[in-house]
Design an enzyme around this catalytic site. Structure first.
Site, PDB file in Angstrom:
ATOM      1  N   ASP A  65       0.849  -1.195   0.000  1.00 31.70           N
ATOM      2  CA  ASP A  65       0.000   0.000   0.000  1.00 31.70           C
ATOM      3  C   ASP A  65       0.882   1.241   0.000  1.00 31.70           C
ATOM      4  O   ASP A  65       2.115   1.146   0.049  1.00 31.70           O
ATOM      5  CB  ASP A  65      -0.925   0.012   1.225  1.00 31.70           C
ATOM      6  N   ASP A  66       0.232   2.395  -0.013  1.00 33.48           N
ATOM      7  CA  ASP A  66       0.894   3.669   0.240  1.00 33.48           C
ATOM      8  C   ASP A  66       0.764   3.923   1.730  1.00 33.48           C
ATOM      9  O   ASP A  66      -0.294   4.329   2.214  1.00 33.48           O
ATOM     10  CB  ASP A  66       0.209   4.773  -0.578  1.00 33.48           C
ATOM     11  N   ILE A 113      -6.418  -5.768  -4.311  1.00 30.82           N
ATOM     12  CA  ILE A 113      -7.595  -5.039  -3.849  1.00 30.82           C
ATOM     13  C   ILE A 113      -7.376  -3.533  -3.962  1.00 30.82           C
ATOM     14  O   ILE A 113      -8.324  -2.760  -4.056  1.00 30.82           O
ATOM     15  CB  ILE A 113      -7.931  -5.417  -2.385  1.00 30.82           C
ATOM     16  N   GLY A 114      -6.126  -3.099  -3.954  1.00 29.69           N
ATOM     17  CA  GLY A 114      -5.816  -1.683  -3.965  1.00 29.69           C
ATOM     18  C   GLY A 114      -6.264  -0.989  -5.238  1.00 29.69           C
ATOM     19  O   GLY A 114      -6.115  -1.527  -6.338  1.00 29.69           O
ATOM     20  N   ARG A 148      -7.648   3.334  -6.687  1.00 32.25           N
ATOM     21  CA  ARG A 148      -8.253   4.633  -6.395  1.00 32.25           C
ATOM     22  C   ARG A 148      -9.735   4.485  -6.653  1.00 32.25           C
ATOM     23  O   ARG A 148     -10.157   4.147  -7.765  1.00 32.25           O
ATOM     24  CB  ARG A 148      -7.655   5.707  -7.309  1.00 32.25           C
ATOM     25  N   SER A 153     -15.524  -3.598 -10.177  1.00 31.78           N
ATOM     26  CA  SER A 153     -16.555  -2.807  -9.506  1.00 31.78           C
ATOM     27  C   SER A 153     -17.867  -2.844 -10.271  1.00 31.78           C
ATOM     28  O   SER A 153     -17.880  -2.897 -11.505  1.00 31.78           O
ATOM     29  CB  SER A 153     -16.097  -1.352  -9.385  1.00 31.78           C
ATOM     30  N   TYR A 195     -13.650   6.615 -12.603  1.00 33.54           N
ATOM     31  CA  TYR A 195     -13.371   5.424 -11.799  1.00 33.54           C
ATOM     32  C   TYR A 195     -13.980   4.186 -12.448  1.00 33.54           C
ATOM     33  O   TYR A 195     -13.299   3.164 -12.651  1.00 33.54           O
ATOM     34  CB  TYR A 195     -13.918   5.591 -10.379  1.00 33.54           C
ATOM     35  N   VAL A 240     -20.444  -2.191  -0.978  1.00 36.17           N
ATOM     36  CA  VAL A 240     -19.857  -2.854   0.181  1.00 36.17           C
ATOM     37  C   VAL A 240     -19.900  -1.904   1.386  1.00 36.17           C
ATOM     38  O   VAL A 240     -19.596  -0.717   1.261  1.00 36.17           O
ATOM     39  CB  VAL A 240     -18.407  -3.286  -0.098  1.00 36.17           C
ATOM     40  N   LYS A 251     -12.765   6.658   4.481  1.00 34.95           N
ATOM     41  CA  LYS A 251     -13.154   6.885   3.094  1.00 34.95           C
ATOM     42  C   LYS A 251     -13.924   8.184   2.875  1.00 34.95           C
ATOM     43  O   LYS A 251     -14.232   8.544   1.737  1.00 34.95           O
ATOM     44  CB  LYS A 251     -13.979   5.695   2.577  1.00 34.95           C
ATOM     45  N   HIS A 311     -22.428   6.782   6.907  1.00 35.86           N
ATOM     46  CA  HIS A 311     -22.873   8.169   6.992  1.00 35.86           C
ATOM     47  C   HIS A 311     -24.174   8.290   7.790  1.00 35.86           C
ATOM     48  O   HIS A 311     -24.364   9.265   8.537  1.00 35.86           O
ATOM     49  CB  HIS A 311     -23.046   8.758   5.593  1.00 35.86           C
TER      50      HIS A 311
END
Length: 321
Positions: A31-32, A73-74, A76, A114, A141, A170, A178, A187
């Site tokens: 990851d980053d 899985i990584g 943007r 996705s 995306y 998900v 996120k 939310h």
């Protein structure tokens, strides 16, 4: 060793927890790692090594002989980002390099696609691979995920086993970082916790009443169960939907969040912002027959049970998975 890219992220970190449960502890987390707001997702997990995503391919060239499986899985995932160069680098070109390394080193691969690839669902939500070139995503995306899916299907050479998973909506623990891209359940909890009420988008479609917009929500614990199944299965390569297979309304979501919090529902409807109104999905539901056809038999958690577990065991106490 098992590699998980996007290791500090939402789904990647939950997958590491699930792998640890099966005593897979030689996890290579890619990851980053400069995003400190996500590092809590790795606390308490058994990880052999952390590798920066920009150094990963050199690392893999030196260690490929010890790798048993790769979960890519990584990505943007910001649907409001319109700089296509970011998606081209992180979601398309990076994924192509992983694909090629898995061929070179004979590493089985599961990668994240996705449901954003389906756009407004003009062609439905069937994971028939012949339809993929005709799909019309609504944002860069979704385009990036569909471009990689199309590229994969054009390749003559493949890893000996591979699967692309079209994640639907998900939700679950470890998504706190996120921000706007977190699930509606997250939310909803935050709004209810702060104000005792929540807001939902009003419907601007004649076929849907306010709050009756429908999405296929899938709990992250079900997502990682499918990932582990595919790791063990290693047959029937292809691109698969990964949703619950049952569309539910936003009112269902909101009412179940209030219920799990023990608060009487108070819901206000507001206009959908004009900048996303013409691209708003009113209905998504994954066709799950393809995954079932290869032997995945576990039931998916209902929205009721998923929200109850998420709210009571993670959001209220502030736990990660």
């Amino acid at each position: 060793m098992i590699i998980v890219t996007g290791a500090t992220g939402f789904i990647g970190s939950c997958l590491i927890s699930r792998l640890n449960q099966e005593n897979f502890n030689a996890i290579i987390a890619v990851d980053d790692f400069s995003r400190e707001d996500k590092l809590a997702n790795l606390e308490g997990k058994r990880i052999l090594e952390r590798v920066d995503r920009e150094e990963f391919f050199d690392w893999l060239d030196d260690n490929y002989h010890e790798i048993e499986f790769l979960f890519h899985i990584g990505a943007r995932t910001d649907t409001t980002e319109f700089d296509r160069s970011i998606f081209e680098h992180l979601n398309v070109e990076y994924s192509k390099k992983i694909w090629q390394k898995c061929i070179d080193y004979q590493i089985p691969l599961v990668y994240a696609s996705s449901a954003a690839t389906y756009g407004l669902g003009e062609l439905g939500y069937d994971d028939n691979e012949s339809l993929i070139p005709q799909l019309k995503p609504l944002n860069p995306y979704g385009d990036s995920k569909n471009e990689f899916d199309k590229w994969v299907l054009e390749q003559e050479k493949h890893p000996f086993f591979w699967a692309g998973l079209k994640f639907f909506n998900v939700y679950g623990p470890n998504e706190y970082h996120k921000n706007r891209m977190a699930s509606v359940i997250y939310h909803a909890f935050c709004q209810i916790n702060q104000k005792g009420s929540m807001k939902l988008f009003r419907s601007h479609h004649p076929n849907f009443a306010d709050g009756e917009q429908m999405r296929d929500f899938i709990y992250v614990k079900d997502v990682v169960e499918v990932c582990v199944f595919l790791m063990h299965h290693r047959r029937n390569s292809g691109i698969y939907n990964l949703g619950s297979g049952k569309a539910r309304t936003f009112l269902d979501l909101a009412n179940n969040t209030f219920l799990a919090m023990g608060i009487t529902p108070q819901i206000e409807f507001i206009d959908t912002p004009e900048d996303i109104r013409d691209k708003y999905q009113y209905y998504t539901q994954a066709s799950m027959s393809k995954l079932r056809s290869i032997g995945y038999t576990q039931p998916f958690q209902s929205l009721e049970t998923g929200i109850e577990d998420y709210v009571k065991n993670y959001l209220i106490p502030g736990n990660t998975l």
